[in-house]
Every structure is written in C-alpha cells, then in structure tokens.
Design an enzyme around this catalytic site. Sequence first.
Site, PDB file in Angstrom:
ATOM      1  N   GLY A  51      -6.172 -14.191  30.075  1.00 18.06           N
ATOM      2  CA  GLY A  51      -7.138 -13.211  30.540  1.00 18.06           C
ATOM      3  C   GLY A  51      -6.567 -12.499  31.743  1.00 18.06           C
ATOM      4  CD  GLN A  56      -6.244 -11.789  37.695  1.00 13.49           C
ATOM      5  OE1 GLN A  56      -6.817 -11.684  36.623  1.00 13.49           O
ATOM      6  NE2 GLN A  56      -5.434 -12.799  37.975  1.00 13.49           N
ATOM      7  CB  CYS A 103      -5.602 -17.789  38.957  1.00 11.62           C
ATOM      8  SG  CYS A 103      -6.069 -16.079  39.268  1.00 11.62           S
ATOM      9  CG  LEU A 104      -1.744 -14.407  35.225  1.00 13.71           C
ATOM     10  CD1 LEU A 104      -2.088 -13.204  34.356  1.00 13.71           C
ATOM     11  CD2 LEU A 104      -0.329 -14.878  34.959  1.00 13.71           C
ATOM     12  CG  HIS A 145     -10.513 -17.481  35.705  1.00 14.05           C
ATOM     13  ND1 HIS A 145      -9.880 -18.553  36.288  1.00 14.05           N
ATOM     14  CD2 HIS A 145      -9.760 -16.386  36.018  1.00 14.05           C
ATOM     15  CE1 HIS A 145      -8.797 -18.132  36.938  1.00 14.05           C
ATOM     16  NE2 HIS A 145      -8.692 -16.823  36.782  1.00 14.05           N
ATOM     17  CD  GLU A 146      -9.825 -13.470  33.296  1.00 10.60           C
ATOM     18  OE1 GLU A 146      -9.492 -12.756  34.268  1.00 10.60           O
ATOM     19  OE2 GLU A 146      -9.155 -14.447  32.924  1.00 10.60           O
ATOM     20  CG  HIS A 149     -10.197 -12.570  38.859  1.00 11.15           C
ATOM     21  ND1 HIS A 149      -9.527 -12.883  40.014  1.00 11.15           N
ATOM     22  CD2 HIS A 149      -9.622 -13.332  37.880  1.00 11.15           C
ATOM     23  CE1 HIS A 149      -8.585 -13.792  39.741  1.00 11.15           C
ATOM     24  NE2 HIS A 149      -8.633 -14.089  38.466  1.00 11.15           N
TER      25      HIS A 149
HETATM   26 NI    NI Z   1      -7.323 -15.410  37.518  1.00 14.05          NI
END
Ligand code: NI
Length: 183
Positions: A51, A56, A103-104, A145-146, A149
């Site tokens: 995702g 991000q 998480c990226l 999670h997304e 963000h």
């Molecule tokens: Ni993330």
Amino acid sequence: MNASILKVARIGHPVVRAVARPVPAGDITSRGFQRFVDDMVVTMHEYEGVGLAAPQVHVSLRVAVIEVRASDERSHAAVPLTVLVNPVVTPLGDERVHALEGCLSIPGLRGVVPRLERVRLEALDRDGRPYAAEASGFFARVIQHECDHLDGKVYLDRMDDMRTLSFLRELHRHGPDVEDPEH
Ligand code: NI
C-alpha cells in the site's frame, strides 16, 4: 503506461505528519490526477509495498493505493489493485488483532500493531465513482494503515508495546518467521 517512480518521504519530513486535504471531486478525472495515481501504483510496485498513501510521496492529498498480488509469497489473501480517494473508514465491531507492520516511510523496522479486525471502507475510485467495501484481516489492516497516513499518523503511534519495535534484519535472525511487507 508512462508513469514515474516517486521519491518516498520518511518520518521526519513534515508531509508525513500533516493532515492531507481532500481531493476536489472535479480534479479526479484530470490528466494530472490520473497521472499521479499511475505514479503511485508504479512507486508501490517499485518498493514492493502492499500500500502507499499520497503523503508518503510528498503529496498532501487524501489518496492511497493498495495491492497484494496473488503471486505474493506472503501468506495473506490477495487484494486487487484498489484506489482510495477521500476514503472514510468505519469500525465493524470492536475486535482487535495484533500483528507486525512495516512502513515505507520507516524503512527496515517492524512493530506489533493492534488493528480492528473488520472495517467498512467508503471511498471514490480513480474515476470518481463512489464505492463501499467491507474488509477483514490483512486487507482491513492495510486500509487502516493507509488511512492513518492521510491523517498524519504512522503505525508507531498505534503500537501498545514499543518493546516489539525491531529491525527486520534482527527479526529474521532471532525472531519468528516474519513476512516483510511495508506500506
Ligand atoms: Ni506506511
């Protein structure tokens, strides 16, 4: 598809902590927005994420993409490519499950995060059409999670035991057999 890989923002960049703005309905079908969605998808693929949320990639808009490929070795159920524009998440029940997340924007780390087992998602698709879905398990986790963000939150904020925060490399050496999704 003539899309570009975008640079991923990591924690410490203010855009990760900002509350993102809704996408104006009239912008969704624009060439620029469509191109941006394509860029998000190729960026998610490039980093092997499950995702990605617009903040991000340094864009403070309420947009996210999710995809878990069927070919993925991770033991989760596949999720087809899903574009979330201006999403709203509603709890379904109060059951919570604990699982590792990555998480990226926090590369290399994993922590155990409690999430609702089931949620309802309402959003616009990439053509601006409203849709609704009920999600459970890993898909529900990624949605939460997304959407966090988009409100400037990361999984660290949701952890209830910071002692589980670990480098993925160390988990591989010492911990349970973990999968490695970041998103
Ligand atoms: Ni993330």
